[in-house]
Design a protein around this motif. Structure first.
Motif, PDB file in Angstrom:
ATOM      1  N   VAL A 118      11.920   5.044  10.543  1.00 16.77           N
ATOM      2  CA  VAL A 118      10.891   5.007   9.492  1.00 16.77           C
ATOM      3  C   VAL A 118      11.040   6.309   8.691  1.00 16.77           C
ATOM      4  O   VAL A 118      10.485   7.345   9.058  1.00 16.77           O
ATOM      5  CB  VAL A 118       9.485   4.888  10.121  1.00 16.77           C
ATOM      6  CG1 VAL A 118       8.423   4.809   9.026  1.00 16.77           C
ATOM      7  CG2 VAL A 118       9.407   3.680  11.046  1.00 16.77           C
ATOM      8  N   HIS A 119      11.807   6.234   7.626  1.00 16.11           N
ATOM      9  CA  HIS A 119      12.139   7.443   6.857  1.00 16.11           C
ATOM     10  C   HIS A 119      10.950   7.862   5.983  1.00 16.11           C
ATOM     11  O   HIS A 119      10.407   7.036   5.245  1.00 16.11           O
ATOM     12  CB  HIS A 119      13.380   7.178   5.990  1.00 16.11           C
ATOM     13  CG  HIS A 119      13.989   8.433   5.462  1.00 16.11           C
ATOM     14  ND1 HIS A 119      13.397   9.183   4.473  1.00 16.11           N
ATOM     15  CD2 HIS A 119      15.126   9.086   5.810  1.00 16.11           C
ATOM     16  CE1 HIS A 119      14.149  10.249   4.226  1.00 16.11           C
ATOM     17  NE2 HIS A 119      15.204  10.211   5.030  1.00 16.11           N
TER      18      HIS A 119
ATOM     19  N   GLU B 164       4.909  -1.754   8.190  1.00 12.15           N
ATOM     20  CA  GLU B 164       3.574  -1.147   8.123  1.00 12.15           C
ATOM     21  C   GLU B 164       3.628   0.133   7.278  1.00 12.15           C
ATOM     22  O   GLU B 164       2.782   0.354   6.403  1.00 12.15           O
ATOM     23  CB  GLU B 164       3.045  -0.817   9.523  1.00 12.15           C
ATOM     24  CG  GLU B 164       1.628  -0.232   9.466  1.00 12.15           C
ATOM     25  CD  GLU B 164       1.137   0.292  10.804  1.00 12.15           C
ATOM     26  OE1 GLU B 164       1.952   0.710  11.649  1.00 12.15           O
ATOM     27  OE2 GLU B 164      -0.096   0.297  11.001  1.00 12.15           O
ATOM     28  N   TYR B 165       4.638   0.943   7.539  1.00 15.57           N
ATOM     29  CA  TYR B 165       4.730   2.240   6.847  1.00 15.57           C
ATOM     30  C   TYR B 165       4.938   2.044   5.344  1.00 15.57           C
ATOM     31  O   TYR B 165       4.257   2.646   4.523  1.00 15.57           O
ATOM     32  CB  TYR B 165       5.873   3.059   7.451  1.00 15.57           C
ATOM     33  CG  TYR B 165       5.906   4.498   6.992  1.00 15.57           C
ATOM     34  CD1 TYR B 165       5.088   5.459   7.584  1.00 15.57           C
ATOM     35  CD2 TYR B 165       6.747   4.904   5.957  1.00 15.57           C
ATOM     36  CE1 TYR B 165       5.113   6.785   7.171  1.00 15.57           C
ATOM     37  CE2 TYR B 165       6.783   6.224   5.533  1.00 15.57           C
ATOM     38  CZ  TYR B 165       5.964   7.163   6.144  1.00 15.57           C
ATOM     39  OH  TYR B 165       5.992   8.472   5.731  1.00 15.57           O
ATOM     40  N   MET B 166       5.877   1.174   4.974  1.00 15.98           N
ATOM     41  CA  MET B 166       6.169   1.042   3.530  1.00 15.98           C
ATOM     42  C   MET B 166       5.017   0.382   2.767  1.00 15.98           C
ATOM     43  O   MET B 166       4.741   0.724   1.615  1.00 15.98           O
ATOM     44  CB  MET B 166       7.525   0.364   3.281  1.00 15.98           C
ATOM     45  CG  MET B 166       7.667  -1.054   3.699  1.00 15.98           C
ATOM     46  SD  MET B 166       9.300  -1.727   3.250  1.00 15.98           S
ATOM     47  CE  MET B 166      10.259  -1.512   4.721  1.00 15.98           C
ATOM     48  N   VAL B 167       4.324  -0.527   3.429  1.00 12.56           N
ATOM     49  CA  VAL B 167       3.213  -1.221   2.770  1.00 12.56           C
ATOM     50  C   VAL B 167       2.030  -0.254   2.585  1.00 12.56           C
ATOM     51  O   VAL B 167       1.412  -0.190   1.516  1.00 12.56           O
ATOM     52  CB  VAL B 167       2.819  -2.481   3.596  1.00 12.56           C
ATOM     53  CG1 VAL B 167       1.462  -3.012   3.173  1.00 12.56           C
ATOM     54  CG2 VAL B 167       3.884  -3.558   3.457  1.00 12.56           C
TER      55      VAL B 167
ATOM     56  N   ASP C 235       0.164  -8.668   0.363  1.00  8.62           N
ATOM     57  CA  ASP C 235       0.850  -8.390  -0.910  1.00  8.62           C
ATOM     58  C   ASP C 235       2.185  -7.679  -0.675  1.00  8.62           C
ATOM     59  O   ASP C 235       3.172  -7.945  -1.365  1.00  8.62           O
ATOM     60  CB  ASP C 235      -0.038  -7.544  -1.828  1.00  8.62           C
ATOM     61  CG  ASP C 235      -1.219  -8.360  -2.363  1.00  8.62           C
ATOM     62  OD1 ASP C 235      -1.209  -9.597  -2.172  1.00  8.62           O
ATOM     63  OD2 ASP C 235      -2.139  -7.768  -2.941  1.00  8.62           O
ATOM     64  N   GLY C 236       2.190  -6.774   0.318  1.00  6.49           N
ATOM     65  CA  GLY C 236       3.445  -6.054   0.621  1.00  6.49           C
ATOM     66  C   GLY C 236       4.514  -7.012   1.122  1.00  6.49           C
ATOM     67  O   GLY C 236       5.674  -6.963   0.688  1.00  6.49           O
TER      68      GLY C 236
ATOM     69  N   LYS D  72       3.380   4.808  17.155  1.00  4.80           N
ATOM     70  CA  LYS D  72       3.892   3.532  16.640  1.00  4.80           C
ATOM     71  C   LYS D  72       2.781   2.551  16.274  1.00  4.80           C
ATOM     72  O   LYS D  72       1.676   2.611  16.840  1.00  4.80           O
ATOM     73  CB  LYS D  72       4.769   2.912  17.730  1.00  4.80           C
ATOM     74  CG  LYS D  72       5.786   1.952  17.224  1.00  4.80           C
ATOM     75  CD  LYS D  72       6.859   1.724  18.251  1.00  4.80           C
ATOM     76  CE  LYS D  72       8.174   1.470  17.543  1.00  4.80           C
ATOM     77  NZ  LYS D  72       9.292   1.587  18.460  1.00  4.80           N
ATOM     78  N   THR D  73       3.073   1.657  15.350  1.00  2.75           N
ATOM     79  CA  THR D  73       2.217   0.519  15.001  1.00  2.75           C
ATOM     80  C   THR D  73       1.462   0.006  16.224  1.00  2.75           C
ATOM     81  O   THR D  73       2.077  -0.275  17.255  1.00  2.75           O
ATOM     82  CB  THR D  73       3.130  -0.621  14.469  1.00  2.75           C
ATOM     83  OG1 THR D  73       3.896  -0.089  13.404  1.00  2.75           O
ATOM     84  CG2 THR D  73       2.340  -1.813  14.010  1.00  2.75           C
TER      85      THR D  73
END
Ligand code: V47
Ligand code: SF4
Length: 375
Positions: free
Chosen positions: A125-126, A159-162, A171-172, A204-205
């Motif tokens: 997860v960058h 999860e991170y990018m959204v 929507d993501g 983590k998620t």
């Protein structure tokens, strides 16, 4: 149920409770969580193998599926610190990589004429990448190989990018789907038990979020896989709880394609001292997973993680898929100590499956049959 099968169960040396569970399985009935626990604790391995193979045969006959795929791992820099991870490295570390878009696309170019049907993209997860970067990546991959299925990003990356984009989950995911995302791999599930999860992968998620991401993906028509990370600190009851949460979601959505048990590999991470569980546990786990997850169409023995010998045996213990040709750009398992190159030709895969007296079937990501090797 066939009477021969019935008489084998009746004559087996196991206790009455296990016999009754075995008869239920043989009759195609769903087993409870308590019954799954009894199988883990008391069923002889030979009986488990026989039952799991019977369930597998009922679902998919003697077929064993594989695909032509390749992996892309854009980076191993990650905001999380999972204790079992041998892969994540800090920015600037000699073993860290952060591929640029053009470096990734250069890797994809190698497969332009390979007849690969799936591009599997997963990484750390960058902290500096965002959903637009990943949407663009999906589009570019499809520009290079039109028609290829992009199976990408664990629920953890999603999860991170959204969140970073300030989008709702729906929507993501819709945005990723519009860019060409058709399938989501099963990673990031680890173990759902909240207490243990907090110990081994605290940032983590959350388990409920992982399930929500997969539920929403299914609602949007994106197929997904599911995994479990086993063989570390978890109990049998915690494994069953994990399977049960997946079975319950699958009853609701029917969106999972395959379940993939991932054995904890112990080299080069901060849990190394606990070692690895023996082969017996792997086989038990494949078998109980096949029996318990009666609504999952496929159980995958991911050969890159399990190694070829365990993969062979897993096919006799309920697995009906071995993943694909893969390629040497996946490093998750080599960095965790699994030896050998993570690449097989179609011929090698076909030979492996045939040597188990089973029928190799090349599939696409959605298990549409491309070719059956039944000669
Ligand atoms: O979530 C990380 C696991 C997963 C270790 O969906 C480890 O088709 C064992 O999910 N020992 C990512 N496992 C890989 C994954 C996957 C792989 C192949 C196919 C599919 C699919 C999904 O790898 C992570 C984590 O559970 N993992 N470190 C380790 N030391
Ligand atoms: Fe990051 Fe995945 Fe490793 Fe956890 S397992 S530290 S999320 S790369």
């Amino acid at each position: 149920m066939d009477t021969f099968f019935n008489s084998i169960i009746q004559s087996s040396s196991c206790d009455g409770e296990v016999k009754n569970i075995a008869l239920k399985v043989a009759d195609g009935e769903r087993i409870t969580t308590d019954e799954a626990l009894s199988l883990y604790q008391s069923a002889p391995l030979s009986l488990l193998g026989m039952l799991a193979f019977a369930v597998k045969e009922r679902n998919t006959g003697r077929r064993v599926f594989f695909n032509r795929n390749f992996h892309i791992e854009p980076t191993n820099v990650c905001v999380n610190n999972c204790k079992f991870c041998s892969y994540k490295k800090p920015k600037g570390d000699a073993q860290a990589w952060e591929l640029s878009l053009s470096e990734i696309l250069h890797q994809v170019e190698r497969y332009r004429h390979s007849r690969a049907t799936e591009c599997h993209i997963v990484g750390g997860v960058h902290p500096d990448r965002d959903i637009d970067y990943y949407c663009n990546l999906i589009r570019e991959v499809k520009n290079i190989i039109p028609g290829i299925v992009v199976k990408a990003f664990t629920a953890v990356e999603i999860e991170y990018m959204v969140n970073k984009a300030g989008l709702s989950l729906r929507d993501g995911l819709q945005k990723l789907k519009d860019a060409g995302l058709e399938s989501i791999p099963g990673g990031g599930a680890e173990i759902f038990n909240e207490e243990l999860r907090a110990k081994i992968c605290p940032e983590k998620t959350k388990s409920s979020k992982w399930l929500e991401i997969h539920r929403t993906a299914h609602q949007l028509g994106i197929s997904t896989n599911a995994t479990i990370l086993y063989g570390h600190l978890e109990t049998y009851a915690q494994r069953i709880d994990h399977l049960n949460r997946l079975r319950t979601l699958q009853d609701e959505t029917h969106g999972f394609s395959a379940f993939i048990p991932l054995k904890y590999r112990h080299e080069n991470n901060s849990m190394s001292n606990i070692g690895e569980v023996p082969l017996l546990e792997d086989l038990k786990n494949y078998a109980v997973s096949r029996i318990f997850l009666d609504n999952f169409p496929h159980i995958k023995a991911y050969w890159v993680m399990s190694g070829l010998e365990t993969t062979r045996l897993a096919l006799q213990f309920g697995a009906d898929d071995i993943d694909g040709t893969v390629n040497d750009s996946t490093k998750i398992y080599t960095m965790a100590g699994v030896g050998g190159k993570p690449v097989m030709t179609v011929e090698q895969i076909v030979d492996l499956i045939k040597s188990e007296n089973l029928v190799p079937v090349e599939r696409d990501t959605f298990y549409n049959i491309i070719k059956e090797y039944d000669d």
